[in-house]
Design a protein around this motif. Sequence first.
Motif, mmCIF file in Angstrom:
data_model
loop_
_atom_site.group_PDB
_atom_site.id
_atom_site.type_symbol
_atom_site.label_atom_id
_atom_site.label_comp_id
_atom_site.label_asym_id
_atom_site.label_seq_id
_atom_site.Cartn_x
_atom_site.Cartn_y
_atom_site.Cartn_z
ATOM 1 N N ASP A 169 0.825 -1.213 0.000
ATOM 2 C CA ASP A 169 0.000 0.000 0.000
ATOM 3 C C ASP A 169 0.856 1.258 0.000
ATOM 4 O O ASP A 169 0.375 2.318 -0.422
ATOM 5 N N VAL A 170 2.095 1.141 0.487
ATOM 6 C CA VAL A 170 2.977 2.305 0.613
ATOM 7 C C VAL A 170 4.356 1.926 0.095
ATOM 8 O O VAL A 170 4.820 0.799 0.324
ATOM 9 N N TYR A 171 4.987 2.853 -0.594
ATOM 10 C CA TYR A 171 6.369 2.691 -1.046
ATOM 11 C C TYR A 171 7.265 3.652 -0.269
ATOM 12 O O TYR A 171 6.910 4.826 -0.068
ATOM 13 N N VAL A 172 8.429 3.157 0.155
ATOM 14 C CA VAL A 172 9.418 3.982 0.843
ATOM 15 C C VAL A 172 10.710 3.906 0.046
ATOM 16 O O VAL A 172 11.275 2.819 -0.134
ATOM 17 N N ARG A 173 11.175 5.047 -0.451
ATOM 18 C CA ARG A 173 12.381 5.109 -1.278
ATOM 19 C C ARG A 173 13.347 6.128 -0.690
ATOM 20 O O ARG A 173 12.928 7.112 -0.072
ATOM 21 N N ARG A 222 -5.289 9.658 2.915
ATOM 22 C CA ARG A 222 -4.500 10.642 3.671
ATOM 23 C C ARG A 222 -4.058 10.082 5.022
ATOM 24 O O ARG A 222 -2.926 10.324 5.464
ATOM 25 N N THR A 223 -4.955 9.336 5.676
ATOM 26 C CA THR A 223 -4.614 8.789 6.992
ATOM 27 C C THR A 223 -3.520 7.734 6.879
ATOM 28 O O THR A 223 -2.591 7.695 7.695
ATOM 29 N N ILE A 224 -3.598 6.868 5.867
ATOM 30 C CA ILE A 224 -2.561 5.851 5.669
ATOM 31 C C ILE A 224 -1.211 6.508 5.412
ATOM 32 O O ILE A 224 -0.180 6.100 5.969
ATOM 33 N N LEU A 225 -1.198 7.531 4.577
ATOM 34 C CA LEU A 225 0.060 8.220 4.282
ATOM 35 C C LEU A 225 0.626 8.904 5.524
ATOM 36 O O LEU A 225 1.842 8.881 5.764
ATOM 37 N N LYS A 226 -0.253 9.487 6.329
ATOM 38 C CA LYS A 226 0.220 10.176 7.538
ATOM 39 C C LYS A 226 0.816 9.184 8.546
ATOM 40 O O LYS A 226 1.887 9.428 9.113
ATOM 41 N N VAL A 227 0.144 8.039 8.741
ATOM 42 C CA VAL A 227 0.652 7.037 9.673
ATOM 43 C C VAL A 227 1.956 6.433 9.157
ATOM 44 O O VAL A 227 2.919 6.242 9.912
ATOM 45 N N ALA A 228 2.026 6.119 7.881
ATOM 46 C CA ALA A 228 3.236 5.525 7.308
ATOM 47 C C ALA A 228 4.415 6.486 7.389
ATOM 48 O O ALA A 228 5.546 6.071 7.665
ATOM 49 N N THR A 229 4.158 7.760 7.153
ATOM 50 C CA THR A 229 5.237 8.750 7.243
ATOM 51 C C THR A 229 5.789 8.828 8.656
ATOM 52 O O THR A 229 7.010 8.918 8.863
ATOM 53 N N GLU A 230 4.919 8.774 9.646
ATOM 54 C CA GLU A 230 5.385 8.834 11.036
ATOM 55 C C GLU A 230 6.145 7.564 11.414
ATOM 56 O O GLU A 230 7.133 7.626 12.158
ATOM 57 N N TRP A 266 13.972 9.897 3.533
ATOM 58 C CA TRP A 266 13.153 8.852 2.933
ATOM 59 C C TRP A 266 11.895 9.462 2.342
ATOM 60 O O TRP A 266 11.250 10.312 2.954
ATOM 61 N N HIS A 267 11.562 9.016 1.147
ATOM 62 C CA HIS A 267 10.384 9.511 0.438
ATOM 63 C C HIS A 267 9.274 8.478 0.556
ATOM 64 O O HIS A 267 9.449 7.322 0.147
#
Length: 541
Positions: A314-318, A379-387, A325-326
């Motif tokens: 669901d999320v990519y981290v590069r 938006r919530t998934i992106l916010k949690v993954a970023t943290e 990290w992006h």
Amino acid sequence: MALSQRLEFRQSQSLVMTPQLMQAIKLLQLSNLDLTTFVEEELERNPLLERANDEAPGEASAETGQFSDHDGEDSGGSGDADGFGGSAEAFEPGQEEWMSKDLGTRAEIEQTLDTGLDNVFSEEPAETAARNAQDAAPTTYTEWGGGASGDEDYNLEAFVAAETTLSDHLAEQLSVAFTGAAQRMIGQYLIDLVDEAGYLPPDLGQAAERLGASQKDVEDVLAVLQKFDPPGVCARSLSECLAIQLRELDRYDPAMQALVEHLDLLAKRDIASLRKLCGVDDEDIADMIGEIRRLNPKPGMKFGSARLQTMVPDVYVRPGPDGGWHVELNSDTLPRVLVNQTYYSELSKKIGKDGDKSYFTDALQNATWLVRALDQRARTILKVATEIVRQQDGFFTHGVAHLRPLNLKAVADAIQMHESTVSRVTANKYMATNRGTFELKYFFTASIASADGGEAHSAEAVRHHIKQLIDSEEPSAILSDDTIVERLRASGIDIARRTVAKYREAMRIPSSVQRRRDKQSALGNVLSTALSDRSRNPEPA
């Protein structure tokens, strides 16, 4: 005290769980596959919802018209707005003119063509077409007589390359082995209970009761099923599976039977007890163990099983250009739906019944809510993954040994959300990183205190440290749990012995006694092989 009635006004605050709010909470914890299924159902149910990537009704026709005009120009006709119609009109007059022209007699035509008509038109057109149609191979499934479908998407390779499942393979043999309807019913019931490894449940006592048959009838059918291909199928235990295969090979003698009935001793590498029970010497017990290892403990695995769904992150981290990290969402897992406001405005002018107006008003509200809920979910998934990435920066940079202790409250406080929301977001969600793909819950680990009072250690990092210690141990110096505790405390990790044992068992690492037997047995096999090779090739004197 007299009883009386009176009116009172009270002001209070409460959270009302509306159906839409409950549905929005449910969307948070859905995986991408479940979310896609939910959105597809809403698209079928709600006429005001449409996919964002759907073509507009006029786009396909516009592209077709442009293509048709281009064809008309290439063919030399004066193509018009009707596409192919203009080209056809430009062709028809020429055809009619040629057909109405007097070509003269047969002799004049042959003189003009400088050859006989038989060389040019050897057969009548109708005869030629009929012969070509008769000789041509069937091109569709309908022509073969296999069905009435003329769908262009029909693919014969889908049937040719279809994988045979274990259930289908056993059902084919069942139809040949039994002729009675009752026996076939019992056999099919048992086949339906076989798992993908080829095993039946240990207890079949309820089978006779559910089928209304005697226990003897079930046992008789089971005895026949256990002779089916592949050997060892329909067994109720590993011992029975190996025994069936040994009977097939005619190797199930009393000594081998004793070995199969005491597989627990074989798992513990207690060769001395096995040798005594089987009544054989060292060479025979080694040969018997070799035969056991050559058998297939899961005979059903070579057949096709249920198709496994590929896990999609669901999320990519590069890695970012600035050394950070992006984090970005996987757009392929996000359903794109829009509200068709134009359709609703047109319908609202024509609908006269109150019931119809209420229906489309509710459909508009549900469609608008779904679009907003999907956007809020992303938006919530992106916010949690970023943290999570910010909290576990050491893991992404240096590896699992630098995984920090983390709980839901720490992430919830950082992004100003409730812990339950973070828990729902991290359920069934995956993150693709430079070190592999992990579930979001993987990054939440318990805290283990430091021996020197420093920063606490992550439980996952401690498990990784334990595995490294065991992997690097020598066969002559196997580490016990107490020794592992001492080495971890020397590294600054304060941990109890029972915790080490729990982590070791969770990683399916055997005890120190079992590891010592396994490594000594492996070392003995290597030495015996080396000695036998040396005896075959002696060095010259």
